[in-house]
Design an enzyme around this catalytic site. Structure first.
Site, PDB file in Angstrom:
ATOM      1  N   ARG A  15       0.805  -1.224   0.000  1.00 44.31           N
ATOM      2  CA  ARG A  15       0.000   0.000   0.000  1.00 44.31           C
ATOM      3  C   ARG A  15       0.841   1.277   0.000  1.00 44.31           C
ATOM      4  O   ARG A  15       0.321   2.370  -0.154  1.00 44.31           O
ATOM      5  CB  ARG A  15      -0.952  -0.019   1.210  1.00 44.31           C
ATOM      6  CG  ARG A  15      -2.109  -0.978   1.021  1.00 44.31           C
ATOM      7  CD  ARG A  15      -2.825  -1.270   2.323  1.00 44.31           C
ATOM      8  NE  ARG A  15      -2.078  -2.171   3.183  1.00 44.31           N
ATOM      9  CZ  ARG A  15      -2.453  -2.516   4.412  1.00 44.31           C
ATOM     10  NH1 ARG A  15      -3.554  -2.017   4.924  1.00 44.31           N
ATOM     11  NH2 ARG A  15      -1.719  -3.361   5.125  1.00 44.31           N
ATOM     12  N   LYS A  22       8.899  -0.895   2.617  1.00 42.60           N
ATOM     13  CA  LYS A  22       8.155  -0.003   3.517  1.00 42.60           C
ATOM     14  C   LYS A  22       8.974   0.484   4.701  1.00 42.60           C
ATOM     15  O   LYS A  22       8.993   1.684   5.007  1.00 42.60           O
ATOM     16  CB  LYS A  22       6.899  -0.724   4.019  1.00 42.60           C
ATOM     17  CG  LYS A  22       6.139   0.083   5.066  1.00 42.60           C
ATOM     18  CD  LYS A  22       4.727  -0.385   5.273  1.00 42.60           C
ATOM     19  CE  LYS A  22       4.635  -1.621   6.121  1.00 42.60           C
ATOM     20  NZ  LYS A  22       3.233  -1.970   6.418  1.00 42.60           N
ATOM     21  N   GLY A 140      -6.218  -6.805  14.039  1.00 38.35           N
ATOM     22  CA  GLY A 140      -6.583  -8.004  14.781  1.00 38.35           C
ATOM     23  C   GLY A 140      -7.250  -7.581  16.083  1.00 38.35           C
ATOM     24  O   GLY A 140      -6.819  -6.617  16.715  1.00 38.35           O
TER      25      GLY A 140
END
Ligand code: UD1
Ligand code: MG
Length: 461
Positions: A15, A22, A140
């Site tokens: 993303r 990242k 989560g």
């Protein structure tokens, strides 16, 4: 008890839409993964292991020489699988194992240390850092039993409709009993929505074995931000900017507009320093007491003494002694050493050079590969011609010399102590101490020439 940190940094970070892995993206000048390493070390981790995979070479190169160990996860089959890959290095470890995701740059050492402390206090097999958020989608969720103890962690994609309403989430930060973790890790299965080995499933497994799992709720939810997009990257920068600036202001630094000041996490600043807007201080930078920095200034990997003024300038890899004045619009490049009370003024560029105490380079000069003594005056427009197209050569100027405006110092060349060069001279040969060197064609003066030209122009007009 010994503390080891394992940092998960193998994921791609799809993303981010980036060629860079990242965790290599920077927050206030420092790669995200290094923020995590620093926090883990400051929390007491003696050894730090980083799991790399996607863009492993880039991430490892970034941290070469930082004393961390790397382990590769060549194919990414989930956070549980990432920890399995570290077994070769850590399978025999005992004590506490802190597991932190490499994309969470905002954790404070105190928060990580609180997980270790909770495990020390309770002897639990695992401690999970949780937090409560208004919008838990994507995270989560922490599922608790009727007594309020943690029963398990359920990933967003695997939630039942009732579980979806839970707002307590997993921050992906844990402290494990290292031996117990590796003993039970192989019981993880990948029968879930993503076909991955979830580290989060270890909670249910330990519970089933009757081993204690506890939680610590993060005091400051902003700390737990995991960066998945560039919007979150900017959010992380803003949060850290506020935290760092507040720390400095409370320690005696004035910022006229703290929203327009960006300071890296490893910068040290003395008291009564004033930082004006549009100023960034990054990398391993130290600033002494009583300086005024900015506006419009960038200082990176530099040491700035006390009482310095840096106005509208760029300072990179330089060392400034006390009471040095820089700018406006000076560019001090790596290897610049400015002596006490010296000056690099308007539109002056200096690199790989020593400028002696009380020496002034006030206007429009380039000084490269030079050793300039103390109390030297470098006239406006003076340039060291340090490059012959193939190699760089040094210029040496002795104490108390006076370099006339627009002197070209053709290196290698030496101007002795107390010597003077005439304005506009091209100095290609050494000048002895206390001598005058002038290199200029003789001036021709034609009496009345200008007046005659004006008269001619009038007649023709
Ligand atoms: C994870 C947690 C989730 C938690 C969230 C918090 C799991 C299964 N889920 O989800 O409960 O709420 O973080 O932000 O753990 N990584 C690897 N190898 C892999 C996969 C991931 O090293 O095979 C690393 C990534 O580089 C990243 C970290 O683990 O630094 C977390 O992975 P990510 O894919 O971001 O997990 P989330 O979906 O955010
Ligand atoms: Mg994540």
């Amino acid at each position: 008890m010994s503390v080891t940190a394992l940092i998960l940094a193998a994921g791609e970070g799809t993303r981010m839409k980036s060629a860079l892995p990242k965790v290599a993206h920077r927050v206030l000048g420092k790669p995200m993964v290094e923020h995590v390493v620093s926090a883990a070390r400051a929390a007491g981790a003696g050894r730090v292991v980083v799991v790399t995979g996607h863009g492993a070479e880039a991430v490892e190169a970034l941290m070469a020489g930082s004393g961390v160990d790397f382990v590769r996860q060549d194919e990414q089959h989930g956070t549980g699988h990432a920890v399995m890959c570290a077994e070769v290095l850590l399978g025999a470890a005992d004590g506490s194992l802190l597991v932190v995701a490499g994309d969470c740059p905002l954790f404070t050492p105190e928060t990580l240390a609180s997980l270790v402390a909770e495990r020390d206090r309770t002897g639990a097999a695992a401690v999970v850092l949780t937090t409560r958020v208004d919008e838990p989608a994507g995270y989560g969720r922490i599922v608790r039993d009727s007594q309020g103890a943690i029963a398990g962690i359920v990933e967003d994609r695997d939630l039942s409709p009732e579980q979806r309403a839970i707002t307590e989430i997993n921050t992906s930060t844990y402290c494990f009993d290292a031996a117990v973790l590796f003993e039970h890790l192989r019981k993880l299965e990948n029968a879930n929505a993503q076909g991955e080995y979830y580290l989060t499933d270890i909670v249910g497994i330990l519970n089933a074995e009757g081993l204690a799992v506890r939680t610590v709720e993060a005091q400051e939810p902003l700390e737990t931000l995991g960066v998945n997009t560039r919007v979150q990257l900017a959010e992380a920068s803003r949060i850290l900017q506020r935290r760092i600036n507040e720390r400095h202001m409370l320690a005696g630094v004035t910022m006229t507009d703290p929203d327009l000041v960006w300071i890296g996490p490893d910068v040290a600043i003395g008291r009564d320093v004033v930082i004006e807007p549009m100023t960034t201080l990054m990398g391993a930078t130290t600033v002494g007491d009583g300086c005024v920095l900015g506006p419009d200034t960038r200082v990176t990997d530099s040491t700035v003494g006390s009482g310095c003024v840096v106005d509208s300038s760029i300072v990179s890899g330089a060392v400034l002694a006390d009471r040095v004045r820089v700018g406006p619009r000076a560019y001090l490049r790596p290897g610049t050493q400015m002596g006490e009370g010296s000056k690099a003024g308007t539109c002056v560029e200096i690199k790989d050079s020593r400028i002696g105490a009380a020496t002034k380079v006030p206007h429009l000069s380039y000084i490269g590969d030079a050793d300039i003594g103390s109390a030297v005056n470098i006239g406006a427009g003076t340039i060291t011609c340090n490059y012959d197209g193939e190699r760089k050569h040094r210029t040496v100027v002795g104490d108390g010399a006076f370099i006339g405006s627009d002197t070209m110092l053709v290196a290698p060349v030496e101007v002795g102590r107390g010597a003077v060069t005439g304005a506009g001279s091209v100095i290609a040969h050494d000048v002895p101490a206390d001598a005058l060197a002038v290199e200029r064609t003789e001036q021709r003066t034609v009496e009345g020439w200008a007046a005659r030209r004006r008269e001619t122009a009038q007649d023709e007009g």
